[in-house]
Structures are given as structure tokens and as C-alpha cells.
Write a protein that holds these residues in place. Structure first.
Motif, PDB file in Angstrom:
ATOM      1  N   LEU A 153       0.847  -1.188   0.000  1.00 37.47           N
ATOM      2  CA  LEU A 153       0.000   0.000   0.000  1.00 37.47           C
ATOM      3  C   LEU A 153       0.885   1.241   0.000  1.00 37.47           C
ATOM      4  O   LEU A 153       1.764   1.389   0.850  1.00 37.47           O
ATOM      5  N   ARG A 154       0.657   2.113  -0.956  1.00 39.11           N
ATOM      6  CA  ARG A 154       1.482   3.316  -1.111  1.00 39.11           C
ATOM      7  C   ARG A 154       0.915   4.501  -0.332  1.00 39.11           C
ATOM      8  O   ARG A 154      -0.266   4.556  -0.023  1.00 39.11           O
ATOM      9  N   LYS A 155       1.794   5.455  -0.075  1.00 38.89           N
ATOM     10  CA  LYS A 155       1.422   6.689   0.612  1.00 38.89           C
ATOM     11  C   LYS A 155       0.650   7.592  -0.347  1.00 38.89           C
ATOM     12  O   LYS A 155       1.025   7.729  -1.512  1.00 38.89           O
ATOM     13  N   PHE A 156      -0.407   8.209   0.150  1.00 36.77           N
ATOM     14  CA  PHE A 156      -1.200   9.111  -0.674  1.00 36.77           C
ATOM     15  C   PHE A 156      -0.444  10.400  -0.950  1.00 36.77           C
ATOM     16  O   PHE A 156       0.186  10.981  -0.075  1.00 36.77           O
ATOM     17  N   SER A 157      -0.534  10.835  -2.175  1.00 34.84           N
ATOM     18  CA  SER A 157      -0.035  12.142  -2.584  1.00 34.84           C
ATOM     19  C   SER A 157      -0.803  12.536  -3.834  1.00 34.84           C
ATOM     20  O   SER A 157      -1.273  11.677  -4.579  1.00 34.84           O
ATOM     21  N   ARG A 158      -0.925  13.809  -4.061  1.00 33.78           N
ATOM     22  CA  ARG A 158      -1.570  14.269  -5.298  1.00 33.78           C
ATOM     23  C   ARG A 158      -0.607  14.150  -6.480  1.00 33.78           C
ATOM     24  O   ARG A 158      -1.000  14.278  -7.623  1.00 33.78           O
ATOM     25  N   SER A 159       0.659  13.869  -6.185  1.00 33.69           N
ATOM     26  CA  SER A 159       1.681  13.685  -7.213  1.00 33.69           C
ATOM     27  C   SER A 159       1.877  12.193  -7.487  1.00 33.69           C
ATOM     28  O   SER A 159       2.247  11.426  -6.595  1.00 33.69           O
ATOM     29  N   TYR A 160       1.637  11.778  -8.718  1.00 31.09           N
ATOM     30  CA  TYR A 160       1.796  10.379  -9.119  1.00 31.09           C
ATOM     31  C   TYR A 160       3.226   9.903  -8.838  1.00 31.09           C
ATOM     32  O   TYR A 160       3.438   8.810  -8.329  1.00 31.09           O
ATOM     33  N   GLY A 209     -14.153  -3.715  -2.286  1.00 31.54           N
ATOM     34  CA  GLY A 209     -13.918  -3.285  -3.658  1.00 31.54           C
ATOM     35  C   GLY A 209     -12.960  -2.128  -3.848  1.00 31.54           C
ATOM     36  O   GLY A 209     -12.771  -1.671  -4.971  1.00 31.54           O
ATOM     37  N   PHE A 210     -12.340  -1.649  -2.783  1.00 34.52           N
ATOM     38  CA  PHE A 210     -11.380  -0.562  -2.941  1.00 34.52           C
ATOM     39  C   PHE A 210     -10.118  -1.094  -3.617  1.00 34.52           C
ATOM     40  O   PHE A 210      -9.646  -2.181  -3.307  1.00 34.52           O
ATOM     41  N   LYS A 211      -9.599  -0.330  -4.547  1.00 37.65           N
ATOM     42  CA  LYS A 211      -8.420  -0.728  -5.312  1.00 37.65           C
ATOM     43  C   LYS A 211      -7.168  -0.113  -4.696  1.00 37.65           C
ATOM     44  O   LYS A 211      -7.094   1.100  -4.488  1.00 37.65           O
ATOM     45  N   ILE A 212      -6.194  -0.979  -4.447  1.00 37.75           N
ATOM     46  CA  ILE A 212      -4.942  -0.558  -3.826  1.00 37.75           C
ATOM     47  C   ILE A 212      -4.216   0.430  -4.728  1.00 37.75           C
ATOM     48  O   ILE A 212      -4.085   0.209  -5.929  1.00 37.75           O
ATOM     49  N   ASN A 213      -3.760   1.516  -4.124  1.00 35.15           N
ATOM     50  CA  ASN A 213      -2.964   2.548  -4.795  1.00 35.15           C
ATOM     51  C   ASN A 213      -3.717   3.250  -5.926  1.00 35.15           C
ATOM     52  O   ASN A 213      -3.113   3.932  -6.739  1.00 35.15           O
ATOM     53  N   ARG A 214      -5.019   3.061  -5.954  1.00 35.40           N
ATOM     54  CA  ARG A 214      -5.866   3.825  -6.865  1.00 35.40           C
ATOM     55  C   ARG A 214      -6.877   4.631  -6.056  1.00 35.40           C
ATOM     56  O   ARG A 214      -7.003   5.822  -6.234  1.00 35.40           O
ATOM     57  N   ASP A 215      -7.590   3.934  -5.158  1.00 36.79           N
ATOM     58  CA  ASP A 215      -8.482   4.662  -4.260  1.00 36.79           C
ATOM     59  C   ASP A 215      -8.254   4.296  -2.793  1.00 36.79           C
ATOM     60  O   ASP A 215      -8.961   4.770  -1.920  1.00 36.79           O
ATOM     61  N   LEU A 216      -7.254   3.482  -2.519  1.00 33.61           N
ATOM     62  CA  LEU A 216      -6.902   3.114  -1.146  1.00 33.61           C
ATOM     63  C   LEU A 216      -5.405   3.332  -0.941  1.00 33.61           C
ATOM     64  O   LEU A 216      -4.583   2.778  -1.674  1.00 33.61           O
ATOM     65  N   PHE A 217      -5.080   4.156   0.057  1.00 35.78           N
ATOM     66  CA  PHE A 217      -3.697   4.517   0.363  1.00 35.78           C
ATOM     67  C   PHE A 217      -3.536   4.601   1.875  1.00 35.78           C
ATOM     68  O   PHE A 217      -4.504   4.501   2.616  1.00 35.78           O
ATOM     69  N   GLY A 268     -12.515   9.583  -6.820  1.00 34.80           N
ATOM     70  CA  GLY A 268     -12.192  10.570  -7.854  1.00 34.80           C
ATOM     71  C   GLY A 268     -10.983  11.370  -7.420  1.00 34.80           C
ATOM     72  O   GLY A 268      -9.938  10.815  -7.100  1.00 34.80           O
ATOM     73  N   THR A 269     -11.145  12.677  -7.341  1.00 32.17           N
ATOM     74  CA  THR A 269     -10.029  13.533  -6.917  1.00 32.17           C
ATOM     75  C   THR A 269     -10.153  13.953  -5.455  1.00 32.17           C
ATOM     76  O   THR A 269      -9.296  14.663  -4.949  1.00 32.17           O
TER      77      THR A 269
END
Length: 127
Positions: A20-27, A69-77, A93-94
Motif C-alpha cells: 500500500l502506497r502513501k497518498f499524494s496528489r503527485s503520481y 472493492g477498494f483498489k490498492i494505490n488507486r483509491d486506497l492509500f 475521484g479527486t
């Protein structure tokens, strides 16, 4: 070093271990972050001699979020800024939709202030 990454990828591909990755607005920042590792079965932690109930509970919540149904590193961080960490951040979304902090305590008085502080700081940042 490459061998370790290969083994982690094999475990990830076999759905035994998730990163599981850390959330950031930067890809770029998301994929350069150090991932948190979650086994799909807490028995793997016991085999390694880990008996941290809080970590077991965090793993159970992680697997439940996957089942929902949450997708790892897409909507789950996870979220971390300075010394403050929130176990799970759900994005829709955003927008940040939900923050989840998993804590083991036998009573409300035992929950450490840092647990609340991390949630409050993240909540203030994401509105």
C-alpha cells in the motif's frame, strides 16, 4: 536488492502480500514512497513471530477494505506527513472521502493522543 524486489513482486502477484502506497496528489511521489506491507492472512505474521494485536487489526481492516472493492494505490492509500500517519485514506475521484485509523485499546482512555492528532491534522488538510 533486485532479488528482494523480485520476491516482493512474486508475493504481490500471488496475492499473499500487498504493498500500500502513501497518498499524494503527485503520481511520482506515490510511486517513490515506501509502501506499507500487508499480508492477506495474519497467520504469516504469527509465523514470523509478530504478536502485535494492533498490526493484526490493521491487517483485518485492510482485507475488509479490499473485499469492499477498494483498489490498492488507486483509491486506497495510507497517509503520512511528518510524524503523523493515518492508516487508511480512501479517495473517490479527486477527493479524499474517508480517513481510517486502526487502534487497539481496551478502553477509550487508552487511545493515545497521537492517534487523534494524526486524524485531525489529515482531516484539516483535506477538508
Amino acid at each position: 536488492k533486485n532479488t528482494i524486489y523480485s520476491y516482493l513482486e512474486y508475493l504481490n502477484d500471488s496475492m499473499i502480500l500487498y504493498q500500500l502506497r502513501k497518498f499524494s496528489r503527485s503520481y511520482k511521489e506515490v510511486y517513490q514512497s515506501i509502501p506499507k506491507m500487508y499480508f492477506v492472512d495474519n497467520g504469516f505474521l504469527l509465523i514470523q513471530g509478530i504478536k502485535d494485536i494492533g498490526r493484526f487489526m490493521e491487517g483485518v481492516v485492510f482485507v475488509d477494505l479490499l473485499r469492499k472493492g477498494f483498489k490498492i494505490n488507486r483509491d486506497l492509500f495510507y497517509y503520512k506527513k511528518n510524524e503523523h500517519e493515518v492508516d487508511f485514506l480512501i479517495r473517490g475521484g479527486t477527493e479524499v472521502k474517508q480517513l481510517i485509523q486502526v487502534t487497539y485499546a481496551s478502553g477509550k482512555d487508552e487511545i493515545e493522543k497521537r492517534e487523534f492528532k494524526s486524524l485531525i491534522k489529515a482531516s484539516n488538510e483535506f477538508g
